[in-house]
Design a protein around this motif. Structure first.
Motif, PDB file in Angstrom:
ATOM      1  N   GLU A  61       4.615  -3.429   3.160  1.00 18.08           N
ATOM      2  CA  GLU A  61       4.316  -4.189   2.843  1.00 18.08           C
ATOM      3  C   GLU A  61       2.432  -4.527   3.644  1.00 18.08           C
ATOM      4  O   GLU A  61       2.160  -3.857   4.402  1.00 18.08           O
ATOM      5  CB  GLU A  61       4.777  -4.925   3.045  1.00 18.08           C
ATOM      6  N   VAL A  62       2.155  -5.010   2.613  1.00 19.52           N
ATOM      7  CA  VAL A  62       0.629  -5.141   3.190  1.00 19.52           C
ATOM      8  C   VAL A  62      -0.006  -7.315   2.885  1.00 19.52           C
ATOM      9  O   VAL A  62       1.033  -7.244   1.533  1.00 19.52           O
ATOM     10  CB  VAL A  62      -1.114  -4.705   3.260  1.00 19.52           C
TER      11      VAL A  62
ATOM     12  N   THR B 120      -3.535   0.269  -2.920  1.00 21.10           N
ATOM     13  CA  THR B 120      -3.295  -1.184  -2.236  1.00 21.10           C
ATOM     14  C   THR B 120      -3.046  -1.978  -3.784  1.00 21.10           C
ATOM     15  O   THR B 120      -3.900  -2.424  -4.796  1.00 21.10           O
ATOM     16  CB  THR B 120      -4.146  -1.626  -1.733  1.00 21.10           C
TER      17      THR B 120
ATOM     18  N   GLU C  43      -3.622  -9.715   2.679  1.00 16.90           N
ATOM     19  CA  GLU C  43      -4.825  -8.842   2.565  1.00 16.90           C
ATOM     20  C   GLU C  43      -5.529  -9.476   3.792  1.00 16.90           C
ATOM     21  O   GLU C  43      -5.262 -10.537   4.326  1.00 16.90           O
ATOM     22  CB  GLU C  43      -5.602  -9.827   1.448  1.00 16.90           C
TER      23      GLU C  43
ATOM     24  N   CYS D 107       0.785  -0.749   0.147  1.00 19.12           N
ATOM     25  CA  CYS D 107      -0.027  -0.060  -0.272  1.00 19.12           C
ATOM     26  C   CYS D 107       0.631   0.983   0.114  1.00 19.12           C
ATOM     27  O   CYS D 107       2.217   1.019   0.482  1.00 19.12           O
ATOM     28  CB  CYS D 107      -1.200  -0.257   1.199  1.00 19.12           C
TER      29      CYS D 107
ATOM     30  N   THR E  51      -7.887   1.167  -3.788  1.00 22.01           N
ATOM     31  CA  THR E  51      -8.074   2.651  -3.265  1.00 22.01           C
ATOM     32  C   THR E  51      -8.899   3.664  -2.350  1.00 22.01           C
ATOM     33  O   THR E  51      -9.995   2.495  -2.362  1.00 22.01           O
ATOM     34  CB  THR E  51      -7.580   3.827  -4.665  1.00 22.01           C
TER      35      THR E  51
ATOM     36  N   TYR F 256      -1.728  -5.436  -5.238  1.00 22.09           N
ATOM     37  CA  TYR F 256      -1.433  -7.516  -5.033  1.00 22.09           C
ATOM     38  C   TYR F 256      -0.364  -7.598  -6.240  1.00 22.09           C
ATOM     39  O   TYR F 256      -0.619  -7.547  -6.986  1.00 22.09           O
ATOM     40  CB  TYR F 256      -2.293  -7.560  -5.059  1.00 22.09           C
TER      41      TYR F 256
END
Length: 106
Positions: A84-85, A47, A87, A12, A41, A49
């Motif tokens: 970093e994210v 964001t 889900e 993100c 968004t 992936y």
């Protein structure tokens, strides 16, 4: 909750200087070789992936901000706070009684 669903990983970032809209998200997805559903968004936070091999290579080359900036036609300096994210699945709950037929009353 979703035992067979693999959670997506990505990044993100805050995007300044542009109001992101659906065509922008599609352009970013095309630029990164990912599905449009992998680009989201909310409140100027974008964001992404990294679900494709092309996107993973871009991330490995530390060029994600550059590619996003190219897709949006903005300076990479307008992209900050990259994190970093993973889900987070959302469980949607609703009351089935809201959908019952009222025909029995007749």
């Amino acid at each position: 909750m979703y035992p067979n669903k693999k959670l997506r990983k990505g990044f993100c970032m805050k995007v300044e200087g542009v109001l992101l809209n659906r065509p922008d998200l599609h352009n970013i997805a095309a630029e990164l070789g990912i599905n449009p559903g992998d680009v989201l968004t909310k409140n100027q936070i974008l964001t992404i992936y990294n679900t494709s091999e092309a996107c993973q290579e871009i991330v490995k080359d530390n060029a994600l901000a550059t590619f996003v900036a190219m897709a949006l036609n903005i300076s990479p300096q307008n992209i900050t706070d990259i994190k970093e994210v993973v889900e987070e699945p959302v469980k949607i709950e609703f009351d089935l009684s809201d959908f019952e037929d009222d025909e029995d009353d007749e």
